[in-house]
Design a protein around this motif. Structure first.
Motif, PDB file in Angstrom:
ATOM      1  N   GLN A  82     -16.514  29.828  77.701  1.00 57.16           N
ATOM      2  CA  GLN A  82     -17.405  29.014  76.889  1.00 57.16           C
ATOM      3  C   GLN A  82     -18.561  28.483  77.734  1.00 57.16           C
ATOM      4  O   GLN A  82     -18.450  28.361  78.958  1.00 57.16           O
ATOM      5  N   GLU A 271     -11.532  26.348  79.581  1.00 55.95           N
ATOM      6  CA  GLU A 271     -12.100  25.009  79.607  1.00 55.95           C
ATOM      7  C   GLU A 271     -11.173  24.114  80.431  1.00 55.95           C
ATOM      8  O   GLU A 271      -9.951  24.135  80.238  1.00 55.95           O
ATOM      9  N   ARG A 312     -14.880  17.482  72.284  1.00 50.75           N
ATOM     10  CA  ARG A 312     -14.717  18.892  72.630  1.00 50.75           C
ATOM     11  C   ARG A 312     -13.712  19.563  71.700  1.00 50.75           C
ATOM     12  O   ARG A 312     -13.820  20.758  71.416  1.00 50.75           O
ATOM     13  N   GLU A 316     -18.266  22.236  70.713  1.00 55.54           N
ATOM     14  CA  GLU A 316     -18.477  22.781  72.040  1.00 55.54           C
ATOM     15  C   GLU A 316     -19.180  21.754  72.916  1.00 55.54           C
ATOM     16  O   GLU A 316     -20.237  21.248  72.571  1.00 55.54           O
ATOM     17  N   ARG A 347     -23.180  18.415  70.702  1.00 53.78           N
ATOM     18  CA  ARG A 347     -22.536  19.718  70.572  1.00 53.78           C
ATOM     19  C   ARG A 347     -23.489  20.835  70.956  1.00 53.78           C
ATOM     20  O   ARG A 347     -24.689  20.778  70.727  1.00 53.78           O
TER      21      ARG A 347
END
Length: 352
Positions: A82, A271, A312, A316, A347
């Motif tokens: 990500q 993440e 989160r 994102e 975000r």
């Protein structure tokens, strides 16, 4: 002018809760002393240049082992994950830890071609120089000097019109491999990964404009992608002595062909969990404390950590957004001000 730490009230004519506000939006001119920038936004070069100074980069032992496998196999490392998980930063971390020098950066977009990364030949510039020389010296310019014939390639210095790109520079023979960051390959043309296959397999390429020169011009000095640096190319071929450390990043916007994937070692960066986030904050901010107190980077930021993890989960967020929030909090910024925390922890995808 910069000063370490948050802006002091007496330096800017303000005091109390307003001391951190450099810009007031009231049209009034002030003499302002800027506080020191966040550690990851400090640049080591002179005015107008430089790259951020190396900062700690933390990944788990499993991810580090994948990196080591790619290094030992001399294969490109395809890094996915990500936004904000540290894909691009990994290339700089490898170069820093292994003392491999400046990272060569190849940012990819929809118009990028393999030729851009290998070299560029300025044919128009060379033609212009030919015409200017002819105007100055007459029709015989470039055809003779005294009793010796002078080839156009010699008189015009063709190497001055050839510049290696980041991939071309990474393939120049060197004692240690260079680090090449191919950033966001999935944004490139669908054929670009296949175009790279031969170069990755052979570790060499040809500069056709130099390969056609006569034998007495077999050695030509050309510019590289490194500032003020030249290298010698023999008979138009550039062949690496050590395959470069190639870090390719992808945001997963497109699948790559199997033939390309077979030649890469793949690393999917997860993440970071809360424990890893706390370690990242400490690594980036503790070393910057004037008193060097261990753990001070996390003092009074538990609420920011909770807010980051909660947001989160819904959308994102990037790790550096948490670092930004912690840095502002430690500098005396009131993140509870209307809309400020939302502006910092916004975000990265979906509706803004």
């Amino acid at each position: 002018m910069t000063a370490k730490g948050p802006v002091k009230g007496h330096e800017n004519g303000d005091s109390g809760a307003d001391a951190w506000r450099l810009f007031r939006g009231d049209g009034q001119t002030r003499t302002t002393v800027f506080p020191q920038a966040p550690p990851w936004r400090r640049f080591g070069g002179s005015a107008g240049g430089g790259t951020p100074r190396p900062r700690p980069y933390l990944i788990g032992p499993a991810e580090a082992d994948v990196v080591n496998a790619a290094l030992l196999l001399r294969r490109p490392l395809l890094v996915t994950g990500q936004p904000g998980t540290g894909k691009s930063s990994l290339a700089h971390a490898i170069a820093h830890e292994l003392s491999l020098g400046r990272v060569l950066h190849w940012p990819v977009n929809s118009r990028t071609t393999l030729q851009d990364a290998l070299y560029r030949y300025d044919a128009i510039g060379r033609l212009r120089e030919t015409n200017l020389r002819r105007d100055r010296e007459g029709p015989a310019a470039g055809t003779g000097r005294g009793d010796r014939a002078v080839a156009p390639e010699e008189s015009l210095g063709i190497g001055s019109y050839v510049r290696l790109g980041p991939l071309g520079t990474a393939l120049v023979p060197s004692a240690k491999p260079r680090v090449l960051l191919v950033d966001e390959l999935d944004k490139g043309d669908v054929d670009l990964p296949n175009d790279l296959l031969n170069v990755f397999e052979e570790g060499e390429f040809e500069i056709s404009e130099l390969a056609r020169l006569p034998e007495d011009h077999a050695r030509v000095r050309v510019m590289t992608a490194d500032p003020q640096t030249w290298t010698e190319v023999v008979r138009g071929r550039v062949c690496c002595s050590e395959f470069p450390v190639v870090v390719i990043t992808s945001n997963g916007e497109r699948d790559f062909p199997p033939a390309f994937l077979r030649r890469c070692v793949r690393l999917d960066l997860p993440e970071p969990d809360e424990e890893r986030l706390r370690a990242i904050v400490r690594a980036h901010l503790d070393a910057d404390d004037a008193d060097g107190a261990a753990g001070s980077g996390l003092e009074g930021v538990d609420d920011l950590m909770r807010a980051f993890l909660a947001r989160r989960a819904r959308g994102e967020l990037a790790t550096d957004q948490l670092l930004n929030a912690v840095f502002l909090r430690r500098g005396g910024v009131d993140l509870d001000a209307e809309g400020l925390l939302d502006a910092v922890l916004h975000r990265l995808g979906g509706t803004v």
